[in-house]
Design an enzyme around this catalytic site. Structure first.
Site, mmCIF file in Angstrom:
data_model
loop_
_atom_site.group_PDB
_atom_site.id
_atom_site.type_symbol
_atom_site.label_atom_id
_atom_site.label_comp_id
_atom_site.label_asym_id
_atom_site.label_seq_id
_atom_site.Cartn_x
_atom_site.Cartn_y
_atom_site.Cartn_z
ATOM 1 N N LYS A 218 43.938 29.736 33.039
ATOM 2 C CA LYS A 218 44.219 29.733 34.487
ATOM 3 C C LYS A 218 44.214 28.287 34.999
ATOM 4 O O LYS A 218 43.742 27.394 34.299
ATOM 5 C CB LYS A 218 43.168 30.560 35.231
ATOM 6 C CG LYS A 218 42.967 31.971 34.688
ATOM 7 C CD LYS A 218 44.003 32.955 35.166
ATOM 8 C CE LYS A 218 43.713 34.327 34.560
ATOM 9 N NZ LYS A 218 44.587 35.374 35.010
HETATM 10 C C1 LIG Z 1 43.870 36.845 34.948
HETATM 11 C C2 LIG Z 1 44.021 37.721 36.104
HETATM 12 C C3 LIG Z 1 43.009 38.588 36.517
HETATM 13 C C4 LIG Z 1 41.773 38.850 35.710
HETATM 14 O O1 LIG Z 1 41.008 37.759 35.372
HETATM 15 P P1 LIG Z 1 40.016 37.841 34.124
HETATM 16 O O2 LIG Z 1 39.137 36.644 34.315
HETATM 17 O O3 LIG Z 1 40.857 37.742 32.896
HETATM 18 O O4 LIG Z 1 39.280 39.107 34.196
HETATM 19 C C5 LIG Z 1 43.185 39.321 37.660
HETATM 20 N N1 LIG Z 1 44.316 39.228 38.388
HETATM 21 C C6 LIG Z 1 45.325 38.420 38.016
HETATM 22 C C7 LIG Z 1 46.548 38.355 38.859
HETATM 23 C C8 LIG Z 1 45.224 37.650 36.854
HETATM 24 O O5 LIG Z 1 46.242 36.866 36.490
#
Ligand SMILES: *Cc1c(COP(=O)(O)O)cnc(C)c1O
Length: 378
Positions: free
Chosen positions: A191
């Site tokens: 991310k």
């Molecule tokens: C990655 C993501 C999540 C979840 O995050 P995690 O840390 O992997 O649980 C939720 N919503 C969106 C749009 C994402 O891209």
């Protein structure tokens, strides 16, 4: 070539990173160390909200928000059809009903017209109560909160901003994490702001909800560790991850966000005549979780992806299908929506290698291959 170059990032940050991690090991305060509270303060200040509550991952962050509002059976929660599964999964997990909403081709974000139609259809049916809209800042770009907020106000709904991909994104002086009544993010390694494992955070200005969020994330705790006043979960951010994130947040603020925007601008400038490039509306800033282009059809997309792969260029399809097409949601009520845009872009979308550390040489290779394959003029 890496799709998102985390190795290079570590090489650049190695010295402060190794020191920060060593400090945690030496203190051996693995859970709830001082670095966690420090990070929460820094994140709240950066985002511009009163409270930041870190947790185990971005999925738990969404769940914690829904628990805080007591969302469950009989509640309708509106979710964009084109998103990562968590945005809808958490709603169903809490026993509420996700109602899917189409998206806009230019921004990939929730279509306010589709949302309003879906809300009206749910009200007309009379079985569910519209309570929340989960608004995703897809690929890093904040959604159209001006219009979405009006709909939220009109129908008495909360906005839960899923900012898992949007950290650093902004619009009219406000940052991602501040647009929702409660907002969330994820620190999954790939991310925009990632740690070295799983991590997440919840943001809100509301004192009462902040207190509930803190309780729910640690077994529904009351005044002390062994006083449990509600059913919660175990979802904490490790001290090591908080230490890592403090180092990364500094780099993010100092240059990473700026650099990734520069890399994205080069893609846009040099690809806009041969593919559909992402649109950043006036006054918006993207955090650039992904740089996603649209090809003319599925065949063009799939053959471009194969061509890039032959030349060692990784690319990804976010997302190959919409929420309403997921097996887990088979047979869900669609409330008259057809998801024409979502289905169309699932077949044509392709995400290109992107990071603040992408070299000019690698980027020029990606651009050259795309121009060759799409038959653009040299
Ligand atoms: C990655 C993501 C999540 C979840 O995050 P995690 O840390 O992997 O649980 C939720 N919503 C969106 C749009 C994402 O891209």
């Amino acid at each position: 070539m890496q799709f998102r170059d985390l190795k290079k990032q570590y090489q650049v940050l190695k010295k402060p990173m190794d020191e920060a991690i060593s400090k945690v090991l030496e203190a051996s305060n693995y859970i709830s160390g001082t670095q966690v509270a420090e990070l929460e303060e820094k994140l709240a200040a950066y985002v511009g909200v009163k409270h930041c509550i870190t947790c185990g991952n971005g999925t738990d962050a969404l769940t914690l928000a829904l628990m805080t509002w007591g969302i469950g059976e009989g509640d309708a929660v509106f979710v964009p059809d084109f998103t990562f599964f968590s945005s809808a999964e958490t709603v169903a997990y809490e026993g509420a009903t996700p109602v899917f909403v189409d998206v806009l081709e230019d921004t990939f974000n929730m279509d306010p017209d589709s949302l309003e139609r879906a809300v009206k259809a749910v009200l007309a049916e009379g079985k569910l109560t519209p309570k929340v809209m989960v608004v995703v800042d897809l690929f890093g770009l904040p959604a159209d909160y001006d219009r979405l907020q009006k709909i939220a106000d009109q129908y008495g709904m909360y906005i839960l901003e899923d900012g898992a991909q949007g950290f650093g994104g902004a619009c009219k002086g406000r940052r991602v994490g501040s647009f929702g009544d409660i907002s969330t993010t994820s620190f999954f390694p790939a991310k925009p702001l990632g740690c070295y494992g799983d991590g997440g955070a919840v943001f809100t200005d509301n004192d009462e909800w902040a207190a509930l969020l803190k309780s729910y994330r640690i077994h529904g705790k009351g005044t002390g560790k062994y006083d449990n006043v509600r059913i919660g979960m175990n979802s904490r951010l490790d001290t090591i991850q908080a230490a890592i994130l403090q180092v990364k947040l500094q780099a993010f603020e100092e240059y990473e966000l700026e650099d990734v925007n520069r890399v994205a601008a080069v893609y846009t400038e040099q690809l806009k005549d041969c593919v559909k490039v992402p649109e950043i509306p006036e006054g918006y800033l993207s955090g650039w979780a992904q740089y996603s282009i649209l090809l003319k059809d599925k065949e063009a997309r799939d053959s471009l992806q194969a061509y890039l792969k032959e030349q060692d260029v990784p690319s990804m399809i976010y997302y190959p299908k919409g929420m309403h097409q997921q097996t887990a949601f088979a047979g869900c009520e669609l409330y008259g929506e057809t998801f024409k845009v979502s289905e169309d872009i699932c077949g044509r979308v392709l995400a290109l290698p992107l990071s603040p550390y992408l070299t000019e040489e690698d980027q020029q290779k990606v651009i050259r291959l795309i121009r060759e394959k799409t038959g653009a003029k040299a």
